[in-house]
Design a protein around this motif. Structure first.
Motif, PDB file in Angstrom:
ATOM      1  N   ALA A 235       0.841  -1.209   0.000  1.00  0.00           N
ATOM      2  CA  ALA A 235       0.000   0.000   0.000  1.00  0.00           C
ATOM      3  C   ALA A 235       0.870   1.251   0.000  1.00  0.00           C
ATOM      4  CB  ALA A 235      -0.915  -0.003   1.224  1.00  0.00           C
ATOM      5  N   MET A 236       1.889   1.261   0.847  1.00  0.00           N
ATOM      6  CA  MET A 236       2.789   2.423   0.905  1.00  0.00           C
ATOM      7  C   MET A 236       3.542   2.599  -0.415  1.00  0.00           C
ATOM      8  SD  MET A 236       4.468   2.109   4.658  1.00  0.00           S
ATOM      9  CE  MET A 236       3.872   3.197   5.945  1.00  0.00           C
ATOM     10  N   ILE A 238       2.601   1.636  -3.427  1.00  0.00           N
ATOM     11  CA  ILE A 238       1.684   2.141  -4.459  1.00  0.00           C
ATOM     12  C   ILE A 238       1.418   3.630  -4.218  1.00  0.00           C
ATOM     13  CG2 ILE A 238      -0.640   1.940  -5.440  1.00  0.00           C
ATOM     14  CD1 ILE A 238      -0.507  -1.095  -4.770  1.00  0.00           C
ATOM     15  N   GLY A 239       1.257   4.001  -2.959  1.00  0.00           N
ATOM     16  CA  GLY A 239       1.089   5.418  -2.637  1.00  0.00           C
ATOM     17  C   GLY A 239       2.286   6.254  -3.081  1.00  0.00           C
ATOM     18  N   GLN A 256      -6.065  -7.976  -1.496  1.00  0.00           N
ATOM     19  CA  GLN A 256      -7.036  -7.016  -0.969  1.00  0.00           C
ATOM     20  C   GLN A 256      -6.416  -5.622  -0.886  1.00  0.00           C
ATOM     21  OE1 GLN A 256     -10.104  -7.724   2.305  1.00  0.00           O
ATOM     22  NE2 GLN A 256      -8.438  -6.807   3.457  1.00  0.00           N
ATOM     23  N   ALA A 257      -5.153  -5.563  -0.450  1.00  0.00           N
ATOM     24  CA  ALA A 257      -4.471  -4.261  -0.356  1.00  0.00           C
ATOM     25  C   ALA A 257      -4.295  -3.651  -1.743  1.00  0.00           C
ATOM     26  CB  ALA A 257      -3.124  -4.418   0.337  1.00  0.00           C
ATOM     27  N   GLY A 260      -7.622  -2.424  -2.901  1.00  0.00           N
ATOM     28  CA  GLY A 260      -7.942  -1.220  -2.137  1.00  0.00           C
ATOM     29  C   GLY A 260      -7.129  -0.030  -2.622  1.00  0.00           C
ATOM     30  N   ALA A 261      -5.852  -0.283  -2.895  1.00  0.00           N
ATOM     31  CA  ALA A 261      -4.990   0.802  -3.369  1.00  0.00           C
ATOM     32  C   ALA A 261      -5.481   1.324  -4.715  1.00  0.00           C
ATOM     33  CB  ALA A 261      -3.548   0.320  -3.466  1.00  0.00           C
ATOM     34  N   VAL A 263      -8.577   1.501  -5.647  1.00  0.00           N
ATOM     35  CA  VAL A 263      -9.687   2.402  -5.299  1.00  0.00           C
ATOM     36  C   VAL A 263      -9.133   3.746  -4.812  1.00  0.00           C
ATOM     37  CG1 VAL A 263     -11.536   2.804  -3.611  1.00  0.00           C
ATOM     38  CG2 VAL A 263     -11.312   0.550  -4.700  1.00  0.00           C
ATOM     39  N   LEU A 264      -8.160   3.676  -3.911  1.00  0.00           N
ATOM     40  CA  LEU A 264      -7.678   4.888  -3.233  1.00  0.00           C
ATOM     41  C   LEU A 264      -6.818   5.758  -4.136  1.00  0.00           C
ATOM     42  CD1 LEU A 264      -6.928   3.106   0.146  1.00  0.00           C
ATOM     43  CD2 LEU A 264      -8.789   4.730  -0.278  1.00  0.00           C
ATOM     44  N   MET A 265      -6.241   5.160  -5.200  1.00  0.00           N
ATOM     45  CA  MET A 265      -5.476   5.939  -6.185  1.00  0.00           C
ATOM     46  C   MET A 265      -6.389   6.423  -7.316  1.00  0.00           C
ATOM     47  SD  MET A 265      -2.345   6.022  -5.058  1.00  0.00           S
ATOM     48  CE  MET A 265      -1.195   6.386  -6.396  1.00  0.00           C
ATOM     49  N   ASN A 266      -7.683   6.146  -7.187  1.00  0.00           N
ATOM     50  CA  ASN A 266      -8.650   6.513  -8.231  1.00  0.00           C
ATOM     51  C   ASN A 266      -8.340   5.793  -9.551  1.00  0.00           C
ATOM     52  OD1 ASN A 266     -10.849   7.709  -9.436  1.00  0.00           O
ATOM     53  ND2 ASN A 266      -9.951   9.762  -9.591  1.00  0.00           N
ATOM     54  N   CYS A 271     -15.359   2.380  -8.305  1.00  0.00           N
ATOM     55  CA  CYS A 271     -15.022   1.309  -7.348  1.00  0.00           C
ATOM     56  C   CYS A 271     -15.584  -0.021  -7.826  1.00  0.00           C
ATOM     57  CB  CYS A 271     -15.546   1.613  -5.948  1.00  0.00           C
ATOM     58  SG  CYS A 271     -15.105   3.246  -5.334  1.00  0.00           S
ATOM     59  N   TRP A 274     -13.665  -3.239  -6.805  1.00  0.00           N
ATOM     60  CA  TRP A 274     -13.784  -3.444  -5.354  1.00  0.00           C
ATOM     61  C   TRP A 274     -15.173  -3.963  -4.994  1.00  0.00           C
ATOM     62  CZ3 TRP A 274     -10.444  -3.478  -1.351  1.00  0.00           C
ATOM     63  CH2 TRP A 274     -10.985  -3.494  -0.062  1.00  0.00           C
ATOM     64  N   ILE A 275     -16.184  -3.303  -5.523  1.00  0.00           N
ATOM     65  CA  ILE A 275     -17.557  -3.666  -5.162  1.00  0.00           C
ATOM     66  C   ILE A 275     -17.892  -5.070  -5.661  1.00  0.00           C
ATOM     67  CG2 ILE A 275     -19.999  -3.114  -5.584  1.00  0.00           C
ATOM     68  CD1 ILE A 275     -19.117  -0.102  -5.509  1.00  0.00           C
TER      69      ILE A 275
END
Lengths: 302, 302
Positions: A235-236, A238-239, A256-257, A260-261, A263-266, A271, A274-275
């Motif tokens: 996650a870090m 990818i961030g 899962q990470a 999720g990443a 989703v969080l990076m758009n 989503c 994820w959904i």
């Protein structure tokens, strides 16, 4: 924006700053897998087939194929593994060997545009591998070590990456076809390994403008609960801008990470991925369970 | 380097760039918890006590205390909750209310140096809250909205943070006592909410040089598998420089991500906290299971 396109006969996968993260499945590799090594050497590729299918089912976008077995005919085994995997799945391949002859045989057997894994900054590797990459129109993983070994100084590792990108350009290989591996070291042995590699990933992206990959799980080597630490590192990373990883897609917490990443990076529009992966079954069976989840969550809040 | 020190009568907790991440337990809050609200209103604080103990046992470093119940005497309830929590634990407190009178009563009841939650960039809030912060020598959470509401433009939110820091300075409150909440919005409704807030966290750290906090779980509002998404967000936020979060320490996956992030940020010397939390029992019972884990891992690799 840098897009690295790799492909099979029928499918393209793109690594890029504005793209979903790419998982390169690492399982087809006899290193440290004694039984797999014995089977492959004896011509039994059943486990290779099973590993290919399981990794794709788990969400791998690319499969790494390695046949590095001591005292075996590595080029022949690698070709056989590649042909088998291509017959079973349509994902692009990463052809993985430390032996130039195996890489060349693998490239010849591979349909589409492969990711060659790997070249380093070592002079003899550069001179052997880059012409192969150019000849076959492949992309290549560039590992940040050179004739002086692996530097603990990320400035040196950045310069090695830059040297490889420049040398590739001399061979007519564009920077978008060089995917840099910044070398993830175990944080248990080098306390600042993760901080440093995250800084290096940011520089590779902002200054060298290349896509990146890494053996993410190496970060947790020697520590307990590795499956609990790897997802946090990915996650870090990818961030910080990392765009792919050579890792095990059968680790559910890691996948899962990654999802999720995205989703969080758009990088997961609406989503949707994820959904569809995680929606709860609704009261009538197939209905997405948004409302039901809400009720349960409220009920928890006593 | 910016250190924000908060304390109870006997214990100090420091938020800082080179410090382990600080978890502010959010559970003692009747908002959306109907049963807790009814109990507190009726003078029954058993659940407050249980929540305090459970959160500290789960690893909370600070406890947020909120008594916002409609039609109740919030200042009196908040004072009672604070006194009870202080009698049960020695962690510092975050005093949480939207009512200045309750904040003031809470500050008077609180031993040590509290974190006041919160001030915004709204003029009347600035003029009411900052004098209280100064008078009691507290630290304060500064939320990035103002009289124009919450901007979707992170440059505007950055300017609001800067305004609050400057206004605090006018009142004699140093920037190290202002902990900025950049406002985490739900990524399901605002696709770039996470990308934007991560960029804002980086700017708050590099330009404004303040500590940060947030309601991390808000990012996953409305999506399935929120417990699966929150740890990935917190890992990314810590990687971007966030130094604390107001969140639920009873979410084991979230706490695992925070502990992992401490390791990966080199804020867990010798990985001691990680190892003591997660080491496997050895074959003789108490012995750390490094070797055994190794054997199992090899056995997996067939």
């Amino acid at each position: 924006m840098t897009d690295t396109i790799i492909s099979s006969a029928s499918r393209e996968v793109v690594l890029g700053f504005d793209r979903p993260f790419v998982i390169i499945g690492e399982r087809i590799n006899p290193t440290g897998r004694k039984l797999l090594a014995e089977e492959m050497k004896a011509g039994n590729f059943d486990r290779v087939a099973a590993d290919a299918l399981a990794q794709v089912a788990a969400g791998a976008h690319v499969l790494d194929v390695n046949a590095g077995i001591p005292l075996a005919d590595e080029p022949a085994l690698l070709v056989e593994a590649i042909r088998l995997v291509q017959s079973l799945t349509d994902v692009p391949l990463s052809i993985d060997s430390s032996v130039p002859e195996a890489l060349e045989a693998g490239l010849e057997a591979c349909e589409g545009k492969a990711l060659l894994n790997s070249v380093t900054g070592e002079e003899d590797r550069l001179e052997h591998i880059l012409p192969l990459v150019k000849k076959h129109g492949a992309a290549v993983v560039a590992i940040c070590n050179d004739d002086d070994g692996i530097s603990t100084d990320i400035n040196v590792r950045f310069e090695v990456a830059k040297k490889i990108v420049n040398r590739a350009a001399d061979h007519g290989i564009p920077a978008c076809d060089v995917v840099v591996d910044p070398l993830v070291m175990p944080v248990g042995a080098m306390p600042d390994a993760s901080v440093q590699v995250l800084a290096l990933i940011r520089r590779l992206r902002s200054e060298l403008k290349v896509n990146t990959t890494c053996g993410a799980s190496n970060v947790s080597f020697g520590l307990p609960n590795r499956h609990g630490l790897n997802p946090t590192f990915i996650a870090m990373a990818i961030g910080a801008g990392m765009t792919s990883a050579i890792t095990n897609p059968l680790e559910a917490s890691l996948m899962q990470a990654v999802r999720g990443a995205d989703v969080l990076m758009n990088h997961d529009p609406q989503c949707a991925n994820w959904i569809s992966t995680f929606r709860e079954p609704g009261p009538q069976g197939g209905r997405p369970g948004g409302r039901r989840g809400g009720r349960r969550r409220r009920a928890e809040k006593t």
